[in-house]
Design an enzyme around this catalytic site. Structure first.
Site, mmCIF file in Angstrom:
data_model
loop_
_atom_site.group_PDB
_atom_site.id
_atom_site.type_symbol
_atom_site.label_atom_id
_atom_site.label_comp_id
_atom_site.label_asym_id
_atom_site.label_seq_id
_atom_site.Cartn_x
_atom_site.Cartn_y
_atom_site.Cartn_z
ATOM 1 C CB CYS A 72 -1.377 -21.991 24.660
ATOM 2 S SG CYS A 72 -1.652 -22.718 26.284
ATOM 3 C CD GLU A 83 -0.176 -19.011 19.494
ATOM 4 O OE1 GLU A 83 -1.018 -19.294 18.624
ATOM 5 O OE2 GLU A 83 -0.196 -19.492 20.643
ATOM 6 C CD GLU A 136 -9.077 -22.686 28.078
ATOM 7 O OE1 GLU A 136 -8.018 -22.033 28.071
ATOM 8 O OE2 GLU A 136 -9.927 -22.576 28.970
ATOM 9 C CE LYS A 190 -9.287 -33.952 16.190
ATOM 10 N NZ LYS A 190 -7.841 -34.143 15.924
HETATM 11 P P1 NAD Z 1 -5.173 -26.426 15.451
HETATM 12 O O1 NAD Z 1 -6.253 -25.438 15.661
HETATM 13 O O2 NAD Z 1 -4.593 -26.559 14.095
HETATM 14 O O3 NAD Z 1 -5.683 -27.910 15.826
HETATM 15 C C1 NAD Z 1 -6.232 -28.189 17.092
HETATM 16 C C2 NAD Z 1 -7.117 -29.422 16.973
HETATM 17 O O4 NAD Z 1 -8.238 -29.113 16.156
HETATM 18 C C3 NAD Z 1 -6.440 -30.630 16.328
HETATM 19 O O5 NAD Z 1 -6.811 -31.777 17.046
HETATM 20 C C4 NAD Z 1 -7.026 -30.657 14.917
HETATM 21 O O6 NAD Z 1 -7.081 -31.948 14.362
HETATM 22 C C5 NAD Z 1 -8.436 -30.126 15.163
HETATM 23 N N1 NAD Z 1 -9.077 -29.498 14.007
HETATM 24 C C6 NAD Z 1 -8.489 -28.877 12.959
HETATM 25 N N2 NAD Z 1 -9.431 -28.408 12.105
HETATM 26 C C7 NAD Z 1 -10.633 -28.732 12.632
HETATM 27 C C8 NAD Z 1 -11.988 -28.492 12.239
HETATM 28 N N3 NAD Z 1 -12.280 -27.846 11.118
HETATM 29 N N4 NAD Z 1 -12.977 -28.934 13.041
HETATM 30 C C9 NAD Z 1 -12.698 -29.571 14.190
HETATM 31 N N5 NAD Z 1 -11.436 -29.831 14.625
HETATM 32 C C10 NAD Z 1 -10.420 -29.423 13.853
HETATM 33 O O7 NAD Z 1 -4.065 -26.103 16.533
HETATM 34 P P2 NAD Z 1 -2.659 -26.805 16.755
HETATM 35 O O8 NAD Z 1 -1.709 -26.352 15.711
HETATM 36 O O9 NAD Z 1 -2.860 -28.269 16.939
HETATM 37 O O10 NAD Z 1 -2.251 -26.204 18.184
HETATM 38 C C11 NAD Z 1 -1.628 -25.000 18.360
HETATM 39 C C12 NAD Z 1 -2.577 -23.943 18.860
HETATM 40 O O11 NAD Z 1 -3.251 -24.370 20.046
HETATM 41 C C13 NAD Z 1 -1.844 -22.670 19.233
HETATM 42 O O12 NAD Z 1 -2.547 -21.553 18.798
HETATM 43 C C14 NAD Z 1 -1.825 -22.744 20.768
HETATM 44 O O13 NAD Z 1 -1.639 -21.514 21.401
HETATM 45 C C15 NAD Z 1 -3.162 -23.355 21.053
HETATM 46 N N6 NAD Z 1 -3.218 -23.931 22.408
HETATM 47 C C16 NAD Z 1 -4.022 -23.356 23.356
HETATM 48 C C17 NAD Z 1 -4.054 -23.875 24.655
HETATM 49 C C18 NAD Z 1 -4.893 -23.228 25.742
HETATM 50 O O14 NAD Z 1 -5.132 -23.874 26.746
HETATM 51 N N7 NAD Z 1 -5.327 -21.985 25.597
HETATM 52 C C19 NAD Z 1 -3.287 -24.997 24.973
HETATM 53 C C20 NAD Z 1 -2.478 -25.555 23.989
HETATM 54 C C21 NAD Z 1 -2.457 -25.018 22.702
#
Ligand code: NAD
Length: 488
Positions: free
Chosen positions: A290, A390, A256, A182
């Site tokens: 992250c 965070e 992650e 996705k």
């Molecule tokens: P988010 O959790 O809001 O969204 C992440 C993804 O999940 C998006 O594609 C979103 O459309 C999808 N999503 C949202 N609700 C969902 C549901 N109910 N079911 C399935 N999918 C769903 O996060 P964000 O704001 O896009 O990203 C920021 C976060 O990601 C921060 O906390 C950051 O630290 C973390 N992050 C972690 C890593 C890592 O490798 N550890 C890398 C990059 C970002």
């Protein structure tokens, strides 16, 4: 007005299903915003649950042949994809900037990193050996084989879609899995472009499928009975929902998640280098990385000079047009994100944090875009909101410590456990402290250099579980089968 996006050509296809590129899905329309100016780049017709069904069906149809393909053939396809990414890096860079405002300067590195992942894991694809086990009891032959799951659903965040997706795609494909990926609707362009390169490399139809969409599309993937494992990269809040909806089918989920990574600066450190690296935790990925080191813990004897040094260096960070080659930091992703970041900063200051620099939204030329300056809060109490949560924006908090023991306790004192950075010239201390960090990746006198495909990356505690990168990353996408044969 902010900084307008130059006239660049955006990829046309929001979906790829069964090897066919499709302009859009059957879900709702979404206007993608370029954060440096607030302008709409293009409207995209997102995927729907029905499109997810079709993508899963295509992956299932491709599964048997992909799994049976000899490893050297899978390897060659992955190496071809790596070359295609390298050849098209100049086309990819502006898309990375257009999708989320990341600086153009970082683009070539992001493409090189993606290519390296397919090279590294392509190298594993023809080496997926099992092992034999000396048995107990009567004569028997026992062996272990490592099998793909089938279809992996990959859900990634907007802050680095290419980085995050390729971290999963490369090991999952090497292990013989098909993918439904996705692309986040808020940052879709790089993954749409990557699909063109997957096609160019000659992957069989259905092995890699793309749907572009938001939370509802992610939720449809998690609940889909045809997806055998979910790999999720994003926030803890979403991870909790995903674990809930994966529970009825007992679907495995790799996580992650976010971080509040500590940077420990001891008095014996090279102060200049430690300040430069400390600063990068606020700047890298426009402060939205992250694993950025955002919680600086500094030995009290050098505390004030270190804080002054940080403040002076921060004055040289050029924040502005992400397409300009001398820009070091671009905008944050959205108005909502900016308000959240500013709220945390204001409350951090109210809780006693001293604002060394930044702290207010940028106006003037920057108005119109969502620009927040590098903000440093010193004297932050370890228990305060901004020290524990965070921020996911260009904000560093600084806290003094008096002893190594206290530094370790402070570093481990949040719910997160993604990265930790230790600055010292004392070798024994480096090992001693690294060995006590409750974090998935510890870097000594570094600030991100460890993030290569050959090392395992992932979190402890609320930063997730499972690892991407290295042999551990490959194992995430393999199931273990043990076979025992009676030789009597
Ligand atoms: P988010 O959790 O809001 O969204 C992440 C993804 O999940 C998006 O594609 C979103 O459309 C999808 N999503 C949202 N609700 C969902 C549901 N109910 N079911 C399935 N999918 C769903 O996060 P964000 O704001 O896009 O990203 C920021 C976060 O990601 C921060 O906390 C950051 O630290 C973390 N992050 C972690 C890593 C890592 O490798 N550890 C890398 C990059 C970002």
């Amino acid at each position: 007005m902010g900084f307008r996006m130059p006239d660049i050509s955006l990829p046309e296809h929001a979906l790829m299903i069964g090897g066919k590129a499709e302009a859009g899905g059957t879900g709702e329309a979404f206007a993608h915003i370029y954060p440096a100016s607030g302008e709409t780049t293009r409207e995209i017709r997102l995927a729907s649950a029905a499109d997810v069904d079709r993508a899963v069906a295509a992956a299932k149809a491709a599964q048997a042949a992909w799994r049976a393909m000899p490893g050297d053939k899978r390897r060659d396809l992955m190496l071809k994809l790596a070359s295609a990414i390298e050849e098209r890096a100049a086309e990819m860079s502006p898309l990375l900037t257009a999708e989320n405002g990341s600086i153009l300067l970082a683009g070539p590195h992001m493409s090189a990193d993606a290519a390296q992942k397919f090279r590294y894991f392509g190298g594993w694809a023809d080496k997926l050996e099992g092992r034999t086990v000396p048995t107990w009891g009567g004569p028997a032959h026992d062996y272990v084989s490592y099998e793909p799951y089938g279809t992996i659903g990959v859900i990634v965040p907007w802050n680095g879609p290419l980085f995050a997706a390729t971290m999963v795609m490369a090991p999952a494909l090497a292990a013989g899995n098909c993918l439904v990926l996705k692309a986040p609707e808020t940052a879709p362009w790089s993954l749409m472009k990557l699909m063109e390169l997957v096609q160019r490399a000659g992957f069989p139809p259905g092995v890699v499928n793309l749907v572009t969409g938001g939370p509802d599309v992610g939720a449809a993937m998690v609940e889909h009975p045809g997806i055998d494992k979910i790999e999720f990269i994003g926030s803890g809040a979403t991870a909790r929902k995903i674990l809930g909806s994966a529970a009825p089918a007992l679907k495995p989920v790799g996580l992650e998640l976010g971080g509040k990574s500590a940077v420990l600066v001891f008095a014996d450190a090279d102060l200049q280098a430690a300040a430069k690296r400390g600063l990068s935790g606020g700047v890298s990925a426009n402060g939205q990385g992250c694993v950025n080191g955002t919680r600086l813990l500094v030995e009290r004897t050098i505390y004030e000079p270190y804080v002054q040094m940080l403040g002076a260096m921060a004055g040289h960070i050029k924040v502005g047009d992400p397409f300009a080659m001398d820009t070091v930091m671009g905008p944050v992703i959205s108005e909502t994100a900016l308000e959240r970041i500013h709220g945390l900063v204001k409350r951090g200051a109210a809780e006693g944090g001293r604002v060394v620099c930044g702290g207010e939204r940028m106006g003037g030329d920057h108005a119109g875009g969502t620009f927040y300056p590098l903000t440093i809060l010193a004297d932050v109490a370890p228990g305060s909101e901004i020290a524990r949560h965070e921020v996911f924006g260009p904000v560093l908090v600084v806290t003094p410590f008096d002893s190594e023991e206290e530094a370790v306790a402070l570093a481990n004192g949040t719910d997160y456990g993604l990265g930790a950075y230790v600055h010292t010239t004392n070798l024994a201390r480096a090992h001693r402290v690294a060995g006590q960090m409750m974090a998935g990746q510890v870097q000594v006198n570094g600030s991100g250099e460890a993030m290569t495909p050959c090392v395992p990356f992932g979190g402890m505690k609320h930063s997730g579980h499972g690892r991407l990168g290295g042999i551990e990353g490959l194992r995430e996408f393999q199931q273990v089968r043990n076979v025992w044969i009676n030789l009597q």
